[in-house]
Write an enzyme that holds these catalytic residues in place. Structure first.
Site, PDB file in Angstrom:
ATOM      1  N   GLU A 265       0.812  -1.211   0.000  1.00 46.64           N
ATOM      2  CA  GLU A 265       0.000   0.000   0.000  1.00 46.64           C
ATOM      3  C   GLU A 265       0.852   1.270   0.000  1.00 46.64           C
ATOM      4  OE1 GLU A 265      -3.421  -0.887   2.514  1.00 46.64           O
ATOM      5  OE2 GLU A 265      -3.368   1.208   3.108  1.00 46.64           O
ATOM      6  N   HIS A 283      -8.288   2.047   1.316  1.00 40.55           N
ATOM      7  CA  HIS A 283      -8.152   1.859   2.773  1.00 40.55           C
ATOM      8  C   HIS A 283      -9.040   2.847   3.539  1.00 40.55           C
ATOM      9  CE1 HIS A 283      -5.266   0.410   6.157  1.00 40.55           C
ATOM     10  NE2 HIS A 283      -6.499   0.583   6.602  1.00 40.55           N
TER      11      HIS A 283
HETATM   12  C1  DGY Z   1      -6.930   0.854  11.508  1.00 35.63           C
HETATM   13  O1  DGY Z   1      -7.373   1.602  12.380  1.00 35.63           O
HETATM   14  O2  DGY Z   1      -6.084   0.012  11.735  1.00 35.63           O
HETATM   15  C2  DGY Z   1      -7.484   1.001  10.137  1.00 35.63           C
HETATM   16  O3  DGY Z   1      -6.898   0.168   9.239  1.00 35.63           O
HETATM   17  C3  DGY Z   1      -7.404   2.431   9.677  1.00 35.63           C
HETATM   18  O4  DGY Z   1      -8.497   3.038  10.120  1.00 35.63           O
END
Ligand code: DGY
Length: 323
Positions: A265, A283
């Site tokens: 990513e 995401h």
């Molecule tokens: C997290 O909080 O780990 C999510 O992937 C992002 O909001």
């Protein structure tokens, strides 16, 4: 005290921190440069970091005054918690408040991939919708199908609850099986990983990223899945071997996928964007106005509490720190 905030926060939450501390903040929507974090952290007592910042030994070796690491997110694979613990630094995250939001988005991906929502949208926008036809854009039923949940933590359970509204059969696998009464309350059935892959119409991933979950889904696992099934990932990208997934989607080993996270990513594995049988999101599992505000506030409260020398709420390693 001086504090580093590596991403934008709502004004009122930032003001809360600024009331007591002097803040260096990244006001861009892109992650703070790693070099900036490394040089910026030397004189800081606290850092409120994003899940895109790698807070590892290299960074922590420069953090001579750090009293608290507050992560804006529930997942904390971006932080070397072990290294922070060795240095006596508490690490916090933002659990619970994003559970429902992420479960909602997981369901959005289940429905979008099963019912070809994005393909249909593209087709309509392209002016191709000329008439209704009995075989136009046939998707796959969600109601009544089998949902396989890998990892039955907070988000997995919230997804299971939503599945009951769709009369789905829910099977799950988890390192430590839940108790019988909890399984009954959630109307879920424990199976081993292989059975889950073989029997599910939708496989949804809800595990943290750990050495043992990295590439949990690769060529062999995809081959075990039904050719009519879908893979949904709202956990962490590296849980799936993305090149193997691209091959499986191309070769129709599985029917489709819905992804909110990526192995490297924000880069996408070549071939992924050309495929119509995958829904791709940036995401945004916890991305609602309400939840991101709550996350910001929780991260700020964790930070302030650590700066004030208290045991911060949502501390991941406080039990391991010397008093
Ligand atoms: C997290 O909080 O780990 C999510 O992937 C992002 O909001």
């Amino acid at each position: 005290m001086d504090v580093l905030v590596t991403g934008r926060l709502p004004d009122d939450v930032l003001a809360l921190i600024q009331k007591e501390h002097s803040v260096e903040i990244n006001l861009h929507d892109r992650p703070m440069d790693r070099e900036r974090i490394i040089s910026g952290i030397t004189d800081k007592a606290g850092i409120l970091c994003m899940i895109t910042d790698r807070i590892d030994r290299e960074v922590l070796d420069k953090a001579h005054h750090l009293k608290i690491i507050s992560n804006f997110g529930v997942g904390f694979d971006n932080i070397d918690v072990q290294a922070a613990t060795e240095r006596g630094i508490p690490v916090t995250n933002t659990p619970d408040i994003l559970t429902d939001t992420t479960a909602d988005l997981t369901f959005a991906l289940i429905l979008a991939s099963g019912r070809r929502v994005v393909e249909g949208d593209k087709y309509t926008r392209a002016g191709k919708f000329k008439y209704w036809a009995p075989l136009l854009f046939l998707g796959h039923e969600v109601t009544g199908k089998t949902l396989g949940i890998v990892g039955m933590g907070r988000i997995g359970r919230a997804v299971a609850k939503r599945a009951s509204g769709f009369d789905m059969k829910v099977i799950y696998t988890k390192r430590k099986r839940l108790g019988k009464s909890e399984e009954k309350a959630l109307n879920i059935e424990y199976v081993n990983f292989e059975t889950l892959l073989k029997e599910s119409d939708f496989v949804s991933l809800h595990v943290p990223l750990l050495p043992e979950t990295r590439n949990l889904i690769g060529e062999n696992e995809l081959k075990l899945m039904k050719s009519s099934s879908f893979l949904i990932n709202t956990s962490r990208g590296p849980v799936v071997n993305e090149s193997d997934l691209v091959n499986a989607l191309k070769n129709k080993t599985i029917k489709g996928a819905g992804l909110d996270v990526y192995e490297n990513e924000p880069e996408l594995t070549p071939g992924l964007i050309e495929l119509d049988n995958v829904v791709l999101l940036p995401h945004m599992g916890s991305g609602t106005v309400e939840t991101r505000k709550k996350m910001a506030l929780m991260a700020a409260e964790n930070l302030l509490s650590g700066l004030n020398g208290k045991t911060p709420p949502n501390c991941l390693n406080c039990d391991k720190l010397a008093n």
